[in-house]
Design an enzyme around this catalytic site. Structure first.
Site, PDB file in Angstrom:
ATOM      1  CG  HIS A 221     -36.918  16.874  18.713  1.00  0.00           C
ATOM      2  ND1 HIS A 221     -35.675  17.389  18.412  1.00  0.00           N
ATOM      3  CD2 HIS A 221     -37.764  17.380  17.765  1.00  0.00           C
ATOM      4  CE1 HIS A 221     -35.765  18.162  17.339  1.00  0.00           C
ATOM      5  NE2 HIS A 221     -37.018  18.162  16.924  1.00  0.00           N
TER       6      HIS A 221
ATOM      7  CG  HIS B  94     -40.239  17.034  15.245  1.00  0.00           C
ATOM      8  ND1 HIS B  94     -40.193  18.373  15.568  1.00  0.00           N
ATOM      9  CD2 HIS B  94     -41.424  16.579  15.734  1.00  0.00           C
ATOM     10  CE1 HIS B  94     -41.302  18.716  16.221  1.00  0.00           C
ATOM     11  NE2 HIS B  94     -42.057  17.636  16.332  1.00  0.00           N
TER      12      HIS B  94
ATOM     13  CG  ASP C 241     -36.621  18.078  11.053  1.00  0.00           C
ATOM     14  OD1 ASP C 241     -37.337  17.554  11.926  1.00  0.00           O
ATOM     15  OD2 ASP C 241     -36.258  19.271  11.117  1.00  0.00           O
ATOM     16  CG  HIS C 242     -34.111  16.810  14.553  1.00  0.00           C
ATOM     17  ND1 HIS C 242     -33.113  17.540  15.148  1.00  0.00           N
ATOM     18  CD2 HIS C 242     -34.958  17.715  14.006  1.00  0.00           C
ATOM     19  CE1 HIS C 242     -33.348  18.835  14.979  1.00  0.00           C
ATOM     20  NE2 HIS C 242     -34.472  18.962  14.293  1.00  0.00           N
TER      21      HIS C 242
ATOM     22  CG  HIS D 192     -39.531  21.859  19.025  1.00  0.00           C
ATOM     23  ND1 HIS D 192     -40.107  22.699  18.101  1.00  0.00           N
ATOM     24  CD2 HIS D 192     -38.987  20.829  18.320  1.00  0.00           C
ATOM     25  CE1 HIS D 192     -39.915  22.203  16.886  1.00  0.00           C
ATOM     26  NE2 HIS D 192     -39.251  21.068  16.996  1.00  0.00           N
TER      27      HIS D 192
ATOM     28  CG  ASP E 200     -35.469  21.592  16.110  1.00  0.00           C
ATOM     29  OD1 ASP E 200     -34.277  21.756  15.790  1.00  0.00           O
ATOM     30  OD2 ASP E 200     -36.322  21.119  15.333  1.00  0.00           O
TER      31      ASP E 200
ATOM     32  CG  HIS F 296     -33.698  23.745  11.991  1.00  0.00           C
ATOM     33  ND1 HIS F 296     -34.150  23.219  10.799  1.00  0.00           N
ATOM     34  CD2 HIS F 296     -34.229  22.971  12.966  1.00  0.00           C
ATOM     35  CE1 HIS F 296     -34.930  22.173  11.037  1.00  0.00           C
ATOM     36  NE2 HIS F 296     -34.991  22.000  12.352  1.00  0.00           N
TER      37      HIS F 296
END
Length: 243
Positions: A57, A59, A61-62, A114, A133, A171
């Protein structure tokens, strides 16, 4: 067919990115690289070159590490529904598409909730799921874009996978998730036992991932939710929960 090697790469504050290596072909894949340097360093230390990146996805942080990894020649694959938000993609995929690492085939499963375009990657023969996530150990992703109905559907899809499937999520949230889960099912003996193991691992600075589908079916309050409404209530409670 020889098995795949999976290496956990801690990145940022609490993310896990993953290196997946196929010894037969020598190919190496990075999944959800929130940072480039730890991925590149870990690959180099093993004599591997990252030739592919798969993204669950959009985001940051990915995906933040993608440009530096792509500069080394990696081909980047991610969800078609989020292509506008991941400009580094070379290939877009959706439900039931197949992606490969050497001769190993992974099926794309769309798991909105998400984010609206979230996907996961399932290596059926190897028994591996990279869940981003969507599914966490004893948890699920916050509903930033999707609805409880969508996340409930995603949980049901993943619940259909073989119980022994190893789940590699994005995570290290397990301890907090488990503490919340105990407020939902304090009498769940499997959950109580699992939390004792999790607390011991975290006290020693050890990771709690991967998990398995069977373990999540036994202890995860979101996978065990009887309805979309119940999942939505639990997700709202977890958003407010302070462990």
């Amino acid at each position: 067919m020889a098995g795949l090697e999976v290496v956990r790469i801690p990145v940022l504050s609490d993310n896990y990115a993953w290196l997946v290596h196929d010894p037969a072909s020598g190919e190496t894949l990075a999944i959800d690289p929130g940072e480039a340097a730890p991925m590149l360093d870990a690959a180099a230390a093993r004599g591997w070159r990252i030739g592919q990146v798969w993204v669950t996805h959009w985001h940051p942080d990915h995906v933040a590490g993608i440009p530096d990894i792509k500069a080394g020649g990696a081909v980047v694959t991610g969800p078609a529904a989020e292509a506008a938000r991941i400009p580094t993609l070379d290939r877009t995929v959706g439900e039931a598409d197949v992606v490969t690492l050497g001769e190993h085939r992974a099926t794309v499963i769309e798991t909105p909730g998400h984010t609206l375009g979230h996907v996961v990657f399932h290596f059926a023969e190897a028994g591996l799921l990279f869940s981003g996530d969507t599914l966490f150990a004893m948890g699920c992703g916050r509903l930033f874009e999707g609805t409880p109905e969508q996340m409930f559907g995603s949980m049901r899809r993943l619940a259909e996978l073989p119980g022994e499937t190893a789940v590699y999520c994005g995570h290290e949230y397990t301890q907090s998730n488990g503490r919340y889960a105990l407020t939902v099912e304090p009498e769940n003996a499997e959950l109580v036992a699992r939390m004792a193991q999790v607390d011991a691992l975290r006290a020693g600075g050890e990771p709690t991932v991967p998990t398995t589908i069977a373990l999540e079916l036994a202890t995860n309050p979101f996978m065990r939710a009887p309805s979309a409404a119940a999942l939505g209530e639990r997700r709202a409670e977890k958003d407010r929960f302070r462990s």
